[in-house]
Design an enzyme around this catalytic site. Structure first.
Site, PDB file in Angstrom:
ATOM      1  N   LYS A  32       1.539  -6.307  12.769  1.00  0.00           N
ATOM      2  CA  LYS A  32       0.999  -7.001  11.605  1.00  0.00           C
ATOM      3  C   LYS A  32       2.090  -7.900  11.058  1.00  0.00           C
ATOM      4  CE  LYS A  32      -0.922  -6.604   6.981  1.00  0.00           C
ATOM      5  NZ  LYS A  32      -1.115  -5.768   5.774  1.00  0.00           N
ATOM      6  N   GLY A  58      -6.429  -4.154   2.985  1.00  0.00           N
ATOM      7  CA  GLY A  58      -5.351  -3.559   2.209  1.00  0.00           C
ATOM      8  C   GLY A  58      -5.813  -3.305   0.796  1.00  0.00           C
ATOM      9  N   ARG A  59      -5.431  -4.193  -0.136  1.00  0.00           N
ATOM     10  CA  ARG A  59      -5.714  -3.968  -1.558  1.00  0.00           C
ATOM     11  C   ARG A  59      -7.206  -3.860  -1.858  1.00  0.00           C
ATOM     12  NH1 ARG A  59      -3.762  -8.763  -4.417  1.00  0.00           N
ATOM     13  NH2 ARG A  59      -4.224  -9.763  -2.429  1.00  0.00           N
ATOM     14  N   ASN A  80      -6.388 -10.687   7.947  1.00  0.00           N
ATOM     15  CA  ASN A  80      -6.110  -9.909   6.742  1.00  0.00           C
ATOM     16  C   ASN A  80      -5.865 -10.876   5.584  1.00  0.00           C
ATOM     17  OD1 ASN A  80      -3.261  -8.261   5.411  1.00  0.00           O
ATOM     18  ND2 ASN A  80      -5.348  -7.601   5.070  1.00  0.00           N
ATOM     19  N   GLY A  81      -6.301 -10.459   4.403  1.00  0.00           N
ATOM     20  CA  GLY A  81      -6.084 -11.266   3.207  1.00  0.00           C
ATOM     21  C   GLY A  81      -7.387 -11.605   2.521  1.00  0.00           C
ATOM     22  N   ASP A  82      -7.566 -11.082   1.303  1.00  0.00           N
ATOM     23  CA  ASP A  82      -8.747 -11.364   0.472  1.00  0.00           C
ATOM     24  C   ASP A  82     -10.041 -10.842   1.099  1.00  0.00           C
ATOM     25  OD1 ASP A  82      -6.915 -12.589  -1.139  1.00  0.00           O
ATOM     26  OD2 ASP A  82      -7.577 -14.642  -0.755  1.00  0.00           O
ATOM     27  N   CYS A 124       5.610  -7.109   5.243  1.00  0.00           N
ATOM     28  CA  CYS A 124       5.975  -6.696   3.887  1.00  0.00           C
ATOM     29  C   CYS A 124       6.790  -7.796   3.198  1.00  0.00           C
ATOM     30  CB  CYS A 124       6.775  -5.399   3.923  1.00  0.00           C
ATOM     31  SG  CYS A 124       7.195  -4.786   2.273  1.00  0.00           S
ATOM     32  N   MET A 183       0.827  -1.216   0.000  1.00  0.00           N
ATOM     33  CA  MET A 183       0.000   0.000   0.000  1.00  0.00           C
ATOM     34  C   MET A 183       0.855   1.258   0.000  1.00  0.00           C
ATOM     35  SD  MET A 183      -3.011  -1.309  -0.091  1.00  0.00           S
ATOM     36  CE  MET A 183      -4.185  -0.058   0.394  1.00  0.00           C
ATOM     37  N   ALA A 184       2.178   1.091  -0.231  1.00  0.00           N
ATOM     38  CA  ALA A 184       3.054   2.255  -0.323  1.00  0.00           C
ATOM     39  C   ALA A 184       2.583   3.156  -1.448  1.00  0.00           C
ATOM     40  CB  ALA A 184       4.496   1.809  -0.577  1.00  0.00           C
TER      41      ALA A 184
END
Length: 384
Positions: A151, A237-238, A213-215, A103, A1-2
């Site tokens: 995280k 996130g994404r 976190n994830g999907d 990361c 997410m940078a």
């Protein structure tokens, strides 16, 4: 997410979330309570923060309306991370510090950072213990202790899991919560997140919240993860790239509402325009702000009928006037395209061989040779 979760985008996400709060929801308490979630900075390098590089200081400057200021720190040296935490807390620059051990980017993991670091249990323990202690000491002049969270990923690869050990170490150290991205470093963002790992972490860590976190692409995904794993909340996130209104859906669902945002292209274009205005205000340079906006265009337009030429043109905007011209030629009367606008976004990529310091996997502890490598890694980092 940078390059994504800077103050302008966080503001859009937070505002979208606040729209879904019921009238009787508790009010925000500055520094203590954010009723519609926390919106965390881009990953901040601890060494650059200690050196007070101008770009890093800009990155940690919050939107003044953000009730709880959350800063995400990265580093590999316990003393440097502790010093960065002291700056954030003692100088009243943050109300929450999140340590990034998730990361997977090679330039981070090859220095022993991010998702690679928890493999070295003694180093991980020294970092989280030192960060908690620094926050505690620096909070003495404040009316509450600033919490430190973690995280992380499942591990380096399927032969080198770290998340259960790391979760227990973090819990003992006084970390306020742990979040697990249910992929390994080797997976990068490919394949599916293995939510069953979140359930195992929840079983292993019993005294502090565990976040998954994830999907998480929708409010329904968040509810399903919590149902399947028993986790206490989710980290996104994404899934929010080009969709700040995802947080409207998430907060609505958390309050038992089936409200979901389904914007037509005209509404999306209005959000793009406001995002660009906020970027200009943040960076103070229209050209730079619009260059930073370019990456967001394909995410915002996912699923809408726009055409390759128009997409390409929007990916080259350099001024608000150009943006207005290029948005105006789109078929703005298009309704929400449904499933085509939802689901995975961003680059998933493919599994990758993790890049690690030489000899990293030989032992779970750090030897003197590796300590020298890690010290040099911290010193070589500059600027955010």
């Amino acid at each position: 997410m940078a390059g994504v979760t800077n103050p302008p985008f966080r503001k859009l996400c937070r505002e979208a979330a606040l729209e879904a709060l019921p009238a009787d929801a508790p009010a925000a308490v500055p520094g203590a309570h954010a009723p519609a979630g926390l919106y965390v900075t881009e990953m901040i390098t601890s060494r650059a923060l200690v050196e007070r590089t101008p770009e890093t200081m800009r990155m940690i400057t919050p939107d003044p309306e953000e009730p709880v200021r959350s800063v995400q720190l990265y580093g590999v040296d316990p003393a440097t991370i502790a010093a960065a935490v002291r700056i954030l807390v003692a100088e009243d620059r943050a109300d929450h510090v999140d340590l990034n051990f998730g990361c997977p980017v090679p330039k981070v993991t090859r220095k022993g950072g991010g998702g690679a670091l928890p493999w070295k249990r003694d180093l991980f323990e020294a970092i989280v213990t030192g960060a908690v202690q620094a926050a505690r000491e620096a909070s003495a002049a404040r009316d509450r202790e600033v919490p430190v969270t973690v995280k992380m990923r499942m591990g380096i690869d399927d032969e080198h899991f770290t998340y259960l050990d790391a979760g227990r170490i973090a819990e003992r150290a006084g970390i306020a919560s742990v979040a697990l991205h249910a992929r390994t470093v080797a997976q990068y963002y490919s394949g599916q997140a293995r939510w069953e790992a979140v359930a195992r972490l929840k079983e292993a860590v019993t005294t502090i919240p565990v976040l998954g976190n994830g999907d998480i692409w929708s409010a329904e995904d968040a509810a399903e993860m919590m149902r399947q794993t028993g986790c206490d909340g989710v980290v996104v996130g994404r899934g929010c790239q080009g969709r700040p209104w995802l947080f409207t859906d998430l907060v609505a669902a958390a309050h038992g509402s089936d409200r979901r945002v389904t914007p037509g292209l005209r509404e999306v274009a209005a959000v793009i325009r406001r995002h660009a205005e906020l970027m200009v205000e943040h960076f103070g340079e229209e050209d730079r702000a619009l260059r930073e906006m370019r990456k967001h265009m394909s995410w915002y337009l996912k699923g809408y009928v726009v055409g390759g030429e128009a997409r390409h043109a929007l990916g080259l905007v350099s001024s608000l006037a150009e943006l207005d011209e290029r948005l105006a030629v789109l078929d703005l009367d298009q309704p929400y395209p449904g499933e085509a606008a939802e689901g995975p976004r961003g680059r998933a990529g493919s599994p990758k061989q993790p890049h690690l310091p030489e000899g990293w996997l030989a032992s779970r502890d750090v030897d003197e040779e590796l300590r020298a490598v890690l010290a040099q890694a911290e010193l070589s980092v500059s600027g955010g």
